[in-house]
Write an enzyme that holds these catalytic residues in place. Sequence first.
Site, PDB file in Angstrom:
ATOM      1  N   ALA A  34      15.793 -46.602  63.754  1.00 35.47           N
ATOM      2  CA  ALA A  34      16.704 -47.497  63.022  1.00 35.47           C
ATOM      3  C   ALA A  34      16.877 -46.929  61.608  1.00 35.47           C
ATOM      4  O   ALA A  34      16.680 -47.626  60.605  1.00 35.47           O
ATOM      5  CB  ALA A  34      16.206 -48.933  63.017  1.00 35.47           C
ATOM      6  N   GLY A  38      17.100 -44.823  53.222  1.00 39.45           N
ATOM      7  CA  GLY A  38      15.721 -44.587  52.779  1.00 39.45           C
ATOM      8  C   GLY A  38      15.086 -43.454  53.575  1.00 39.45           C
ATOM      9  O   GLY A  38      14.457 -42.544  53.013  1.00 39.45           O
ATOM     10  N   HIS A  39      15.284 -43.494  54.890  1.00 40.32           N
ATOM     11  CA  HIS A  39      14.773 -42.400  55.733  1.00 40.32           C
ATOM     12  C   HIS A  39      15.476 -41.091  55.361  1.00 40.32           C
ATOM     13  O   HIS A  39      14.861 -40.021  55.348  1.00 40.32           O
ATOM     14  CB  HIS A  39      15.022 -42.696  57.214  1.00 40.32           C
ATOM     15  CG  HIS A  39      14.314 -43.912  57.739  1.00 40.32           C
ATOM     16  ND1 HIS A  39      14.961 -45.075  58.026  1.00 40.32           N
ATOM     17  CD2 HIS A  39      12.999 -44.125  58.035  1.00 40.32           C
ATOM     18  CE1 HIS A  39      14.091 -45.968  58.490  1.00 40.32           C
ATOM     19  NE2 HIS A  39      12.893 -45.420  58.501  1.00 40.32           N
ATOM     20  N   GLU A 151       7.428 -44.646  49.322  1.00 38.50           N
ATOM     21  CA  GLU A 151       6.674 -45.567  48.464  1.00 38.50           C
ATOM     22  C   GLU A 151       6.972 -47.021  48.831  1.00 38.50           C
ATOM     23  O   GLU A 151       6.252 -47.928  48.417  1.00 38.50           O
ATOM     24  CB  GLU A 151       7.029 -45.334  46.993  1.00 38.50           C
ATOM     25  CG  GLU A 151       6.496 -44.033  46.451  1.00 38.50           C
ATOM     26  CD  GLU A 151       6.803 -43.841  44.980  1.00 38.50           C
ATOM     27  OE1 GLU A 151       7.438 -44.737  44.371  1.00 38.50           O
ATOM     28  OE2 GLU A 151       6.422 -42.797  44.435  1.00 38.50           O
ATOM     29  N   LEU A 187      15.914 -50.900  51.005  1.00 38.68           N
ATOM     30  CA  LEU A 187      16.422 -50.688  52.364  1.00 38.68           C
ATOM     31  C   LEU A 187      15.264 -50.809  53.349  1.00 38.68           C
ATOM     32  O   LEU A 187      14.166 -50.327  53.094  1.00 38.68           O
ATOM     33  CB  LEU A 187      17.061 -49.311  52.490  1.00 38.68           C
ATOM     34  CG  LEU A 187      18.288 -49.049  51.618  1.00 38.68           C
ATOM     35  CD1 LEU A 187      18.918 -47.719  52.005  1.00 38.68           C
ATOM     36  CD2 LEU A 187      19.314 -50.163  51.730  1.00 38.68           C
ATOM     37  N   SER A 189      14.645 -51.241  57.879  1.00 38.94           N
ATOM     38  CA  SER A 189      15.246 -51.384  59.214  1.00 38.94           C
ATOM     39  C   SER A 189      15.421 -52.852  59.581  1.00 38.94           C
ATOM     40  O   SER A 189      16.296 -53.209  60.358  1.00 38.94           O
ATOM     41  CB  SER A 189      14.359 -50.697  60.257  1.00 38.94           C
ATOM     42  OG  SER A 189      14.196 -49.338  59.912  1.00 38.94           O
TER      43      SER A 189
HETATM   44  P1  AMP Z   1       9.588 -46.905  59.248  1.00 46.38           P
HETATM   45  O1  AMP Z   1      10.622 -46.284  60.114  1.00 46.38           O
HETATM   46  O2  AMP Z   1       9.965 -48.257  58.719  1.00 46.38           O
HETATM   47  O3  AMP Z   1       8.205 -46.842  59.846  1.00 46.38           O
HETATM   48  O4  AMP Z   1       9.513 -46.002  57.954  1.00 46.38           O
HETATM   49  C1  AMP Z   1       9.352 -44.612  58.044  1.00 46.38           C
HETATM   50  C2  AMP Z   1       9.152 -44.070  56.654  1.00 46.38           C
HETATM   51  O5  AMP Z   1      10.312 -44.387  55.863  1.00 46.38           O
HETATM   52  C3  AMP Z   1       7.952 -44.681  55.929  1.00 46.38           C
HETATM   53  O6  AMP Z   1       7.263 -43.649  55.244  1.00 46.38           O
HETATM   54  C4  AMP Z   1       8.594 -45.664  54.976  1.00 46.38           C
HETATM   55  O7  AMP Z   1       7.834 -45.907  53.821  1.00 46.38           O
HETATM   56  C5  AMP Z   1       9.895 -44.943  54.640  1.00 46.38           C
HETATM   57  N1  AMP Z   1      10.901 -45.878  54.126  1.00 46.38           N
HETATM   58  C6  AMP Z   1      11.311 -47.036  54.707  1.00 46.38           C
HETATM   59  N2  AMP Z   1      12.216 -47.656  53.913  1.00 46.38           N
HETATM   60  C7  AMP Z   1      12.374 -46.884  52.807  1.00 46.38           C
HETATM   61  C8  AMP Z   1      13.158 -46.986  51.611  1.00 46.38           C
HETATM   62  N3  AMP Z   1      13.958 -48.016  51.399  1.00 46.38           N
HETATM   63  N4  AMP Z   1      13.064 -45.993  50.693  1.00 46.38           N
HETATM   64  C9  AMP Z   1      12.234 -44.931  50.912  1.00 46.38           C
HETATM   65  N5  AMP Z   1      11.468 -44.784  52.007  1.00 46.38           N
HETATM   66  C10 AMP Z   1      11.537 -45.733  52.948  1.00 46.38           C
END
Ligand code: AMP
Length: 284
Positions: A34, A38-39, A151, A187, A189
């Site tokens: 998703a 940010g990703h 972060e 941001l 998911s």
């Molecule tokens: P997730 O897919 O939610 O497990 O997140 C994967 C990576 O993306 C993790 O290292 C999160 O900290 C990072 N991440 C999620 N949202 C953001 C964001 N808004 N800004 C920067 N990194 C993000």
Amino acid sequence: MEPSLVARVGELDDALMPSRLATSPVAYVPTMGALHAGHAALLHSARTLGDVVVTSIFVNPTQFGPGEDLETYPRTLEADLAMCSRENVDIVFLPSVETVYPNGFGGVTVDPGPRGSVLEGATRPGHFRGVLTVLAKLMAMVRPSHAVLGEKDYQQLVLVRSMVRDLCMPIEVVGVPTVRDKDGLALSSRNRFLDDRQRQRAQAVSAALFAGRKAEQQGPDAVSEAAWCVLDATDGLDVDYLAVTDPELGAPGPGAARLLLAAGVERTRLIDNVALTLGPRGGA
Ligand code: AMP
């Protein structure tokens, strides 16, 4: 070039063989898919660190507690792959649950230590055990030189850094600042679950953090008070915790610190945090 899609560890080894032989840097971005901007920031940063960029998309069952949103967690593979292509990812690793947990869920796990049971860990028991266990497995499969994390999930970042240090993993963990929408909302998911009214409420999360940060010179109590002012003025926000800590999640003192917040807007849980530079406790 389109990224290579691989599902099995053998395929991953084949795809990474040339860079392993050349000992060139491999930058790795673990995700649950998703994907959003940010990703994309993480992938962009990975591109500057590695000759090869690997990302994984894996919704990890063991980090979801009973009654959490494992089943409804958004899955948008086609759009995710388009983003990986735009960000020049070399390899997208899409392992099955059986590949990551070949012996089921009852085996060896990574204990996050005491900092795994505070803040997020207090509300979500077992969450960080699940996160660290899956990352240890994925990092053992990818064997990156760099792991790039956001972060946004600050406690996770701190715990992953500790795991890498404490378990002597030869990996450099790189943290990337949180990417926000124009209205300040970090941001996530899960933001797609918010309707317009809920989104307005959700804005109070970042607004509270920014208000708290404005009071940083006056010390941690003033930071909390300023943040609570915003939170108390917002209806429909169920605050789980607001905490001022040092950068390692311990008690804050003057200097570098962190302000962390978790709140629910109806069924959607939001977490966010900002860096602080605290003035002396109770100072001017
Ligand atoms: P997730 O897919 O939610 O497990 O997140 C994967 C990576 O993306 C993790 O290292 C999160 O900290 C990072 N991440 C999620 N949202 C953001 C964001 N808004 N800004 C920067 N990194 C993000």
